[in-house]
Design an enzyme around this catalytic site. Structure first.
Site, PDB file in Angstrom:
ATOM      1  N   LYS A 196      -2.457  -7.095  -8.589  1.00 50.83           N
ATOM      2  CA  LYS A 196      -2.045  -7.799  -7.376  1.00 50.83           C
ATOM      3  C   LYS A 196      -2.250  -6.933  -6.147  1.00 50.83           C
ATOM      4  O   LYS A 196      -2.776  -7.379  -5.129  1.00 50.83           O
ATOM      5  CB  LYS A 196      -0.577  -8.225  -7.502  1.00 50.83           C
ATOM      6  N   GLU A 202      -1.776   2.522 -13.677  1.00 43.76           N
ATOM      7  CA  GLU A 202      -2.340   2.362 -15.014  1.00 43.76           C
ATOM      8  C   GLU A 202      -3.668   1.598 -14.955  1.00 43.76           C
ATOM      9  O   GLU A 202      -4.664   1.983 -15.578  1.00 43.76           O
ATOM     10  CB  GLU A 202      -1.361   1.606 -15.930  1.00 43.76           C
ATOM     11  N   GLY A 255       3.157 -11.641 -10.462  1.00 44.47           N
ATOM     12  CA  GLY A 255       2.302 -11.212 -11.566  1.00 44.47           C
ATOM     13  C   GLY A 255       2.548 -11.951 -12.865  1.00 44.47           C
ATOM     14  O   GLY A 255       1.618 -12.401 -13.538  1.00 44.47           O
ATOM     15  N   ARG A 256       3.821 -12.121 -13.250  1.00 44.17           N
ATOM     16  CA  ARG A 256       4.118 -12.772 -14.531  1.00 44.17           C
ATOM     17  C   ARG A 256       3.956 -14.280 -14.454  1.00 44.17           C
ATOM     18  O   ARG A 256       4.104 -14.969 -15.473  1.00 44.17           O
ATOM     19  CB  ARG A 256       5.521 -12.393 -15.003  1.00 44.17           C
ATOM     20  N   GLU A 341      11.924  -9.803 -17.294  1.00 49.13           N
ATOM     21  CA  GLU A 341      11.636  -9.276 -15.961  1.00 49.13           C
ATOM     22  C   GLU A 341      12.174 -10.214 -14.888  1.00 49.13           C
ATOM     23  O   GLU A 341      12.588  -9.771 -13.817  1.00 49.13           O
ATOM     24  CB  GLU A 341      10.124  -9.063 -15.783  1.00 49.13           C
ATOM     25  N   HIS A 372      10.365 -12.439 -44.179  1.00 41.37           N
ATOM     26  CA  HIS A 372      10.440 -11.324 -45.120  1.00 41.37           C
ATOM     27  C   HIS A 372      10.746 -10.017 -44.406  1.00 41.37           C
ATOM     28  O   HIS A 372      10.596  -8.941 -44.994  1.00 41.37           O
ATOM     29  CB  HIS A 372       9.134 -11.221 -45.905  1.00 41.37           C
ATOM     30  N   LYS A 482       8.449   4.301 -12.540  1.00 44.87           N
ATOM     31  CA  LYS A 482       7.175   4.678 -11.915  1.00 44.87           C
ATOM     32  C   LYS A 482       7.383   5.752 -10.861  1.00 44.87           C
ATOM     33  O   LYS A 482       6.591   6.701 -10.743  1.00 44.87           O
ATOM     34  CB  LYS A 482       6.521   3.449 -11.275  1.00 44.87           C
TER      35      LYS A 482
END
Length: 511
Positions: A196, A202, A255-256, A341, A372, A482
């Site tokens: 964005k 990263e 962003g999400r 978030e 399981h 961060k």
């Protein structure tokens, strides 16, 4: 003097909790009241899903009380503000216009989204026609919502056929990027950089390494192989991407929530523009239901009523999501960011401390694998966790139908067993039962269904936020770690003894 919603909460907490078995016995129409279909197909191909919340503890009294809470919190007004593109993200002083990307919102925002989609469509078509040479691979670099949405869609829908092989890389761990390199021929590879701000450390570190990889393999103009997906196009151009390969999206798209914007580029390129459009269509159908349906009949709001009941009254700190379909194996991962978030907050939109719980921890897995692994605790453990099951009537495979029949039998059996339990004279073989679950049974898993499922959970997340009085559109909690990482990188800062010892042991000061 208390707030109007305090009275609603008092009413909710005063409701008698009857067992699920008692609730079914007392109301012969319980399934009809608490399950409903939504459809998102067209006239030629009707398709949809059944949303069944009857195995939760919601009853008429609770639904009445939660509707009073929604009214006290002005759910209708806040929903209208969201869909009109008003300033609902108060801490960052902007709108949240992800629905406009799929055609639901302020006219000007919808028109802008259409124009940006057309720009993306033109670039996708040009790549498919060979304008950039033979392109067989795309390495999509992002993190958070810039990666989780494309990764989910590519994994869920790739079995229908791929035009370009897409590899989504988010982890700063170099192994993730090297794995993608090993699967791609650099002469036939494009790089998509999704950020964005176009400053995410990263993403930009991975992008720089991808450029180096192209250079090392003889690509004369590596920047000419980059497509930028960003709300900061000037920064992308400054970084080196030609403006014709910058696909912007609005600052008002978080962003999400950005899958519907140019962040959907790898879906359109890898699977075809029609797949991306079908996802938008499915989401738009859920938008229409959410916008035009009131009270308990509004399915995302009804789901939020159950969520709030278990978190705030039942004290449940987690919610499990189990996809009984391999195509949706990444869906719990996607929901983790969307829900935690958005609603993992401790203050209201006004900055006051919240009263009660906000978001539970979202987790999950894939059936029947999870049976399981974790279902021992869910059936007989001391922790109560409401569960969602998601399944499809239509299988995604071409094998013996016995595969899918066994899969669905197990899905339905889990919900039935959690509810009913089983008595036994042997305590080790006794199941307490009365454990809640909800089921979304889809006709099939295709692009429209995936879009609808994501939109349903977006609106469910928003409805939860309104009932809690919080802002689901900021994420300041992501920034603290961060900031401290940047201090470690810069050197000179002092930390606690444990952190200092770890920095010394890893020799970070010499890196």
């Amino acid at each position: 003097m208390g707030q109007p919603w305090d009275n609603a909460w008092d009413r909710i907490k005063a409701c008698e909790r009857r067992t699920l078995t008692e609730l079914f016995a007392a109301d012969g129409d319980r399934v009809g009241k608490l399950s409903a279909r939504l459809e998102w197909g067209d006239e030629d191909e009707p398709i949809g899903a059944l949303f069944d919340w009857s195995k939760t503890h919601l009853d008429d009294a609770l639904l009445d009380a939660f509707e009073a809470l929604a009214e006290a919190r002005d759910f209708a007004g806040k929903r209208a503000a969201l869909l009109a593109g008003e300033r609902v993200n108060v801490t960052e002083d902007r709108a949240a216009e992800h629905t406009a990307q799929r055609g639901t919102g302020a006219d000007a925002s919808v028109e802008e989204a259409d124009a940006l989609h057309q720009r993306m469509h033109i670039l996708v078509d040009a790549i498919h026609r060979g304008t950039f040479g033979e392109i067989r691979h795309l390495i999509h670099i992002g993190i958070g919502g810039s990666a989780l949405g494309p990764k989910l869609a590519i994994d869920a829908l790739r079995r229908e056929g791929s035009l370009v092989d897409v590899h989504v890389v988010s982890n700063i761990d170099g192994l993730a990027l090297e794995d993608a390199f090993e699967r791609c021929n650099p002469a036939e590879t494009l790089i998509a950089v999704a950020s964005k701000t176009f400053t995410t450390i990263e993403t930009m570190t991975n992008a720089a390494s991808a450029l180096d990889w192209l250079k090392q393999h003889g690509i004369a103009d590596p920047y000419g192989r980059v497509v930028a997906l960003t709300a900061n196009p000037d920064k992308a151009v400054e970084w080196g991407v030609d403006e014709t390969r910058v696909l912007p999206f609005p600052e008002t798209v978080g962003g999400r929530y950005s899958l519907w914007s140019s962040i959907g580029f790898p879906i359109a390129l890898g699977l075809g523009w029609h797949v991306f459009e079908d996802m938008l269509r499915g989401a738009r159908a859920v938008d229409a239901h959410f916008a035009g349906t009131e009270g308990r009949a509004n399915l995302p709001l009804r789901a939020a009523f159950a969520d709030r009941y278990y978190a705030n009254v039942g004290g449940c700190q987690t919610r499990g999501v189990f996809a009984y379909d391999e195509r949706l194996r990444l869906f719990p991962d996607y929901l983790q960011q969307l829900e935690m978030e958005s609603n993992g907050k401790r203050v209201t939109a006004d900055g006051a401390p919240v009263s009660g719980s906000t978001a539970p921890i979202t987790w999950g897995g894939v059936g029947t694998d999870a049976q399981h692994a974790v279902f021992q605790l869910l059936h007989q453990g001391t922790v109560e966790a409401p569960l969602d099951f998601i399944a499809s009537v239509t299988s995604g495979d071409t094998l013996d139908p016995a595969h899918h029949r066994i899969l669905l039998m197990n899905c339905f059996a889990q919900g039935a067993a959690l509810m009913a339990g089983q008595k036994s004279e042997d305590p080790a073989r006794a199941y307490p039962g009365d454990r809640p679950s909800a089921t979304i049974l889809c006709d099939d898993i295709n692009a429209a269904t995936l879009g609808a499922l994501i939109a349903f959970h977006e609106h469910r997340t928003f409805a939860n936020a309104v009932l809690m009085g919080i802002n689901p559109f900021d994420q300041f909690g992501v920034e603290l770690g961060k900031a401290i990482a940047n201090k470690i990188d810069a050197g000179g800062a002092r930390f606690d003894a444990s952190t200092e010892a770890l920095i010394a042991a890893a020799d970070l000061s010499q890196s």
